[in-house]
Design a protein around this motif. Structure first.
Motif, PDB file in Angstrom:
ATOM      1  N   PRO A   1      80.655  23.929  75.793  1.00 35.79           N
ATOM      2  CA  PRO A   1      81.246  24.583  74.610  1.00 35.79           C
ATOM      3  C   PRO A   1      82.666  24.091  74.303  1.00 35.79           C
ATOM      4  O   PRO A   1      83.072  24.063  73.133  1.00 35.79           O
ATOM      5  CB  PRO A   1      81.273  26.068  75.008  1.00 35.79           C
ATOM      6  CG  PRO A   1      80.243  26.191  76.081  1.00 35.79           C
ATOM      7  CD  PRO A   1      80.289  24.902  76.827  1.00 35.79           C
ATOM      8  N   VAL A   2      83.379  23.682  75.352  1.00 37.46           N
ATOM      9  CA  VAL A   2      84.736  23.152  75.129  1.00 37.46           C
ATOM     10  C   VAL A   2      84.634  21.803  74.399  1.00 37.46           C
ATOM     11  O   VAL A   2      85.352  21.554  73.429  1.00 37.46           O
ATOM     12  CB  VAL A   2      85.490  22.986  76.475  1.00 37.46           C
ATOM     13  CG1 VAL A   2      86.936  22.578  76.229  1.00 37.46           C
ATOM     14  CG2 VAL A   2      85.424  24.262  77.302  1.00 37.46           C
TER      15      VAL A   2
ATOM     16  N   THR B   1      83.767  22.325  70.816  1.00 35.46           N
ATOM     17  CA  THR B   1      84.958  22.742  70.044  1.00 35.46           C
ATOM     18  C   THR B   1      85.788  21.522  69.653  1.00 35.46           C
ATOM     19  O   THR B   1      86.256  21.417  68.509  1.00 35.46           O
ATOM     20  CB  THR B   1      85.822  23.719  70.883  1.00 35.46           C
ATOM     21  OG1 THR B   1      84.996  24.800  71.298  1.00 35.46           O
ATOM     22  CG2 THR B   1      87.005  24.241  70.094  1.00 35.46           C
ATOM     23  N   PHE B   2      85.944  20.579  70.582  1.00 39.00           N
ATOM     24  CA  PHE B   2      86.700  19.360  70.264  1.00 39.00           C
ATOM     25  C   PHE B   2      85.990  18.534  69.181  1.00 39.00           C
ATOM     26  O   PHE B   2      86.643  17.948  68.318  1.00 39.00           O
ATOM     27  CB  PHE B   2      86.913  18.514  71.523  1.00 39.00           C
ATOM     28  CG  PHE B   2      87.910  19.106  72.497  1.00 39.00           C
ATOM     29  CD1 PHE B   2      89.084  19.682  72.069  1.00 39.00           C
ATOM     30  CD2 PHE B   2      87.674  19.074  73.866  1.00 39.00           C
ATOM     31  CE1 PHE B   2      90.004  20.224  72.959  1.00 39.00           C
ATOM     32  CE2 PHE B   2      88.579  19.613  74.767  1.00 39.00           C
ATOM     33  CZ  PHE B   2      89.755  20.189  74.319  1.00 39.00           C
TER      34      PHE B   2
ATOM     35  N   LEU C   1      84.140  19.768  66.775  1.00 43.78           N
ATOM     36  CA  LEU C   1      84.379  20.460  65.498  1.00 43.78           C
ATOM     37  C   LEU C   1      85.789  20.180  64.976  1.00 43.78           C
ATOM     38  O   LEU C   1      85.984  19.919  63.785  1.00 43.78           O
ATOM     39  CB  LEU C   1      84.169  21.971  65.669  1.00 43.78           C
ATOM     40  CG  LEU C   1      82.721  22.409  65.920  1.00 43.78           C
ATOM     41  CD1 LEU C   1      82.656  23.907  66.187  1.00 43.78           C
ATOM     42  CD2 LEU C   1      81.837  22.054  64.726  1.00 43.78           C
ATOM     43  N   ILE C   2      86.767  20.223  65.893  1.00 39.48           N
ATOM     44  CA  ILE C   2      88.155  19.954  65.472  1.00 39.48           C
ATOM     45  C   ILE C   2      88.262  18.527  64.921  1.00 39.48           C
ATOM     46  O   ILE C   2      88.850  18.294  63.860  1.00 39.48           O
ATOM     47  CB  ILE C   2      89.134  20.146  66.659  1.00 39.48           C
ATOM     48  CG1 ILE C   2      89.200  21.618  67.060  1.00 39.48           C
ATOM     49  CG2 ILE C   2      90.535  19.642  66.291  1.00 39.48           C
ATOM     50  CD1 ILE C   2      89.991  21.874  68.330  1.00 39.48           C
TER      51      ILE C   2
ATOM     52  N   PHE D   1      95.869  18.175  75.524  1.00 41.77           N
ATOM     53  CA  PHE D   1      94.424  18.397  75.318  1.00 41.77           C
ATOM     54  C   PHE D   1      93.641  18.152  76.613  1.00 41.77           C
ATOM     55  O   PHE D   1      92.675  18.862  76.894  1.00 41.77           O
ATOM     56  CB  PHE D   1      93.900  17.494  74.181  1.00 41.77           C
ATOM     57  CG  PHE D   1      94.023  18.101  72.812  1.00 41.77           C
ATOM     58  CD1 PHE D   1      95.271  18.268  72.224  1.00 41.77           C
ATOM     59  CD2 PHE D   1      92.918  18.535  72.102  1.00 41.77           C
ATOM     60  CE1 PHE D   1      95.404  18.844  70.958  1.00 41.77           C
ATOM     61  CE2 PHE D   1      93.029  19.105  70.842  1.00 41.77           C
ATOM     62  CZ  PHE D   1      94.279  19.258  70.263  1.00 41.77           C
TER      63      PHE D   1
ATOM     64  N   LEU E   1      94.281  21.164  78.701  1.00 43.55           N
ATOM     65  CA  LEU E   1      93.550  22.316  78.151  1.00 43.55           C
ATOM     66  C   LEU E   1      92.075  22.244  78.557  1.00 43.55           C
ATOM     67  O   LEU E   1      91.467  23.248  78.949  1.00 43.55           O
ATOM     68  CB  LEU E   1      93.675  22.340  76.622  1.00 43.55           C
ATOM     69  CG  LEU E   1      92.897  23.451  75.925  1.00 43.55           C
ATOM     70  CD1 LEU E   1      93.462  24.815  76.278  1.00 43.55           C
ATOM     71  CD2 LEU E   1      92.894  23.269  74.415  1.00 43.55           C
TER      72      LEU E   1
ATOM     73  N   LEU F   1      90.255  25.061  80.846  1.00 47.45           N
ATOM     74  CA  LEU F   1      89.099  25.809  80.346  1.00 47.45           C
ATOM     75  C   LEU F   1      87.854  25.552  81.192  1.00 47.45           C
ATOM     76  O   LEU F   1      87.078  26.475  81.453  1.00 47.45           O
ATOM     77  CB  LEU F   1      88.831  25.455  78.877  1.00 47.45           C
ATOM     78  CG  LEU F   1      89.820  26.060  77.877  1.00 47.45           C
ATOM     79  CD1 LEU F   1      89.545  25.555  76.475  1.00 47.45           C
ATOM     80  CD2 LEU F   1      89.755  27.584  77.895  1.00 47.45           C
TER      81      LEU F   1
ATOM     82  N   ARG G   1      85.935  28.463  83.066  1.00 47.33           N
ATOM     83  CA  ARG G   1      84.539  28.714  82.698  1.00 47.33           C
ATOM     84  C   ARG G   1      83.589  28.423  83.855  1.00 47.33           C
ATOM     85  O   ARG G   1      82.555  29.065  83.995  1.00 47.33           O
ATOM     86  CB  ARG G   1      84.162  27.885  81.459  1.00 47.33           C
ATOM     87  CG  ARG G   1      84.968  28.257  80.212  1.00 47.33           C
ATOM     88  CD  ARG G   1      84.605  27.374  79.036  1.00 47.33           C
ATOM     89  NE  ARG G   1      83.232  27.595  78.667  1.00 47.33           N
ATOM     90  CZ  ARG G   1      82.813  28.502  77.793  1.00 47.33           C
ATOM     91  NH1 ARG G   1      83.694  29.245  77.160  1.00 47.33           N
ATOM     92  NH2 ARG G   1      81.545  28.653  77.539  1.00 47.33           N
TER      93      ARG G   1
END
Lengths: 53, 242
Positions: free
Chosen positions: B96-97, B100-101, B103-104, B211, B214, B218, B222
């Motif tokens: 999921p991390v 997210t990257f 999508l960004i 990043f 991060l 995460l 997780r």
């Protein structure tokens, strides 16, 4: 303080806003799920100790 | 002391508990410093104007979207070869991390592309392979949710991860493989001639570091949750059997 972004202000600000929103979402979801699973596991372990003891 | 000791969930939980607060603090500092430096204290580019500031969120997120999949590949291979549960749970935690990257990178890429290329999107090699990588992330997450037996899910998702790696490699090297499309080549290179100018390069390095940190923070957080979840499911199964 705020830099002059000129004609591209919407693109630049939109990029930063989307990035911060998505990062906040994944961090928030991860923390929320971590807390929820930790609490549930603690409850189940306590219940198990009580039943066994 | 071997790295394989951390394949023991208890050992992993102890070590990660000690590291996590420091990692989180370092992440926060580097992200705040990098993004503030990039946004407020860098000049406009002579061709791209202020849109060059998008580089500080677009490049690190695109880079980490690909690197996250490579990390998942390594963890999946460890699972397939050595059957260490923590490694495959780390891969599951990273997905999921990574998504997210993706999508960004897609959103910021579209917002950057529109004023520079005149289009939000183009079906060109790098963008298309990156989009497919994003779909692989979705498939990977869905496959974990769809299979009840955790070991079967780990096996099948690991195989899916192997297949998806083709698109992780294509996303990175499509520009080199096919000299066509709108997307430029690498912004970062060991060859100083190819790099962006120093005034953009240093804050970009700090943002990339932020990043990466991060992602590590995460994934650790997780993975700890996934280890707990696995124990929780085992205890609930035992209760049902009793």
């Amino acid at each position: 303080m705020m830099p002059d972004l000129g004609a591209y202000a919407a693109a630049v600000l939109g990029s930063y806003a989307a990035t911060l929103a998505l990062l906040a979402a994944i961090v928030g979801l991860s923390l929320w799920r971590a807390a929820r699973i930790k609490r549930t596991l603690r409850d189940v372990e306590r219940r198990r100790e009580r039943d066994l003891g | 002391m071997s790295i394989w000791e951390y394949a023991n969930p208890k050992k992993f939980m102890q070590a990660s508990e000690a590291v996590l607060p420091w990692l989180a603090a370092l992440t926060a500092v580097s992200l705040v410093v990098g993004l503030i430096w990039g946004f407020f204290f860098t000049p406009d580019d002579f061709r791209q104007g202020s849109t060059v500031k998008i580089i500080y969120v677009h490049v690190p997120s695109a880079m980490m979207a690909i690197n996250a999949w490579i990390m998942m590949l390594a963890a999946s291979l460890i699972w397939l070869v050595r059957r260490h549960h923590v490694s495959v749970l780390a891969a599951k935690a990273a997905a999921p991390v990574g998504l997210t990257f993706v999508l960004i990178a897609l959103v910021t890429g579209a917002l950057w592309g529109q004023p520079m290329w005149g289009t939000w999107w183009a079906w060109e090699p790098r963008l298309t392979s990156f989009l497919i990588l994003g779909l692989f992330y979705l498939g990977y997450i869905a496959l974990w949710s769809a299979i009840e037996d955790p070991d079967t899910a780990a096996d099948l998702t690991s195989v899916l991860c192997l297949v998806g790696s083709v698109f992780a490699v294509l996303s990175r090297y499509a520009v080199n493989f096919w000299s066509q499309g709108l997307h430029q080549g690498a912004s970062l290179s060991l060859d100083a001639e190819e790099n962006v100018a120093d005034v953009f390069w240093y804050p970009l390095l700090v943002c990339i570091g932020g990043f990466v940190l991060l992602f590590l923070t995460l994934v650790l957080l997780r993975t700890r949750t996934e280890v707990r979840m696995r124990r929780l499911l085992a205890l609930l199964a035992r209760e049902r059997m009793a």
